[in-house]
Design a protein around this motif. Structure first.
Motif, PDB file in Angstrom:
ATOM      1  N   UNK A 136       9.314 -71.234  92.662  1.00  0.00           N
ATOM      2  CA  UNK A 136      10.407 -71.950  93.298  1.00  0.00           C
ATOM      3  C   UNK A 136      11.175 -71.060  94.245  1.00  0.00           C
ATOM      4  N   UNK A 137      11.999 -71.710  95.029  1.00  0.00           N
ATOM      5  CA  UNK A 137      12.862 -70.996  95.967  1.00  0.00           C
ATOM      6  C   UNK A 137      14.255 -71.591  95.884  1.00  0.00           C
ATOM      7  N   UNK A 138      15.233 -70.724  95.714  1.00  0.00           N
ATOM      8  CA  UNK A 138      16.632 -71.125  95.742  1.00  0.00           C
ATOM      9  C   UNK A 138      17.159 -70.740  97.118  1.00  0.00           C
ATOM     10  N   UNK A 139      17.458 -71.750  97.936  1.00  0.00           N
ATOM     11  CA  UNK A 139      17.964 -71.508  99.295  1.00  0.00           C
ATOM     12  C   UNK A 139      19.472 -71.703  99.295  1.00  0.00           C
ATOM     13  N   UNK A 140      20.183 -70.609  99.219  1.00  0.00           N
ATOM     14  CA  UNK A 140      21.631 -70.660  99.178  1.00  0.00           C
ATOM     15  C   UNK A 140      22.271 -71.300 100.392  1.00  0.00           C
ATOM     16  N   UNK A 141      21.864 -70.923 101.616  1.00  0.00           N
ATOM     17  CA  UNK A 141      22.527 -71.475 102.798  1.00  0.00           C
ATOM     18  C   UNK A 141      22.412 -72.999 102.898  1.00  0.00           C
ATOM     19  N   UNK A 142      21.282 -73.567 102.495  1.00  0.00           N
ATOM     20  CA  UNK A 142      21.096 -75.024 102.578  1.00  0.00           C
ATOM     21  C   UNK A 142      21.423 -75.737 101.260  1.00  0.00           C
ATOM     22  N   UNK A 143      21.729 -74.988 100.212  1.00  0.00           N
ATOM     23  CA  UNK A 143      21.949 -75.535  98.871  1.00  0.00           C
ATOM     24  C   UNK A 143      20.751 -76.399  98.453  1.00  0.00           C
ATOM     25  N   UNK A 144      19.558 -75.801  98.537  1.00  0.00           N
ATOM     26  CA  UNK A 144      18.328 -76.492  98.163  1.00  0.00           C
ATOM     27  C   UNK A 144      17.555 -75.665  97.146  1.00  0.00           C
ATOM     28  N   UNK A 145      16.812 -76.376  96.293  1.00  0.00           N
ATOM     29  CA  UNK A 145      15.938 -75.740  95.325  1.00  0.00           C
ATOM     30  C   UNK A 145      14.557 -76.382  95.485  1.00  0.00           C
ATOM     31  N   UNK A 146      13.561 -75.534  95.671  1.00  0.00           N
ATOM     32  CA  UNK A 146      12.175 -75.975  95.795  1.00  0.00           C
ATOM     33  C   UNK A 146      11.450 -75.536  94.527  1.00  0.00           C
ATOM     34  N   UNK A 147      10.787 -76.487  93.851  1.00  0.00           N
ATOM     35  CA  UNK A 147      10.048 -76.202  92.622  1.00  0.00           C
ATOM     36  C   UNK A 147       8.611 -76.642  92.812  1.00  0.00           C
ATOM     37  N   UNK A 148       7.656 -75.754  92.468  1.00  0.00           N
ATOM     38  CA  UNK A 148       6.238 -76.058  92.628  1.00  0.00           C
ATOM     39  C   UNK A 148       5.472 -75.613  91.393  1.00  0.00           C
TER      40      UNK A 148
END
Length: 152
Positions: A136-148
């Motif tokens: 996963x990726x926690x993108x702080x600037x966009x407030x998004x979480x990507x889970x794979x």
């Protein structure tokens, strides 16, 4: 004359049969199944308990060929399922790592992926759950979480 037709039929028919079987196996429905395959990824992904306040904005998946085999010439990202969520700005990296641990990860590896000039950090997370990889990726600037969830 009948024997010549039989031999000619075998000489022509056998290669056509073999080419047809190769095409079916590599493009339509593979005769064997890879382990783990897409069914394993889908079953494990359905067990993930995403927090209710995470709002799904995108999802992707790669089933390969009939969910049984990867494409012969391009297996990148084969057998994966993922979702991207919009989260509130107060969701921390520790909360995302807590999601990973509650999903069955023993240890979660972190790597910083923050771009130059970003005010909040971006972090990649990864762990193994049996034969599968949860990343996963926690993108702080966009407030998004990507889970794979994918095969290795």
């Amino acid at each position: 004359m009948n024997q010549k037709r039989t031999i000619l039929g075998i000489i022509i028919g056998l290669p056509i049969l073999l080419i047809g079987l190769f095409f079916i196996n590599s493009a339509v429905y593979p005769f064997t199944s890879k382990d783990p395959n897409f069914a394993d990824v889908e079953a494990a992904f359905s067990k993930l308990q995403f927090p209710s306040d995470w709002q799904e904005i995108k999802s992707t998946e790669n089933r390969g060929i009939a969910g049984r085999q990867c494409y012969q010439f391009n297996s990148s990202g084969c057998f994966h399922k993922s979702k991207t969520f919009k989260v509130s700005t107060d969701v921390s990296l520790d909360e995302v790592e807590g999601f990973f641990k509650s999903s069955g990860c023993q240890t979660v590896s972190r790597s910083d992926a923050t771009q130059e000039g970003e005010s909040k950090m971006t972090t990649n997370l990864r762990c193994d759950i049996g034969k599968l990889e949860l990343s996963g990726t926690y993108r702080g600037p966009e407030s998004e979480v990507y889970i794979s969830l994918s095969t290795r």
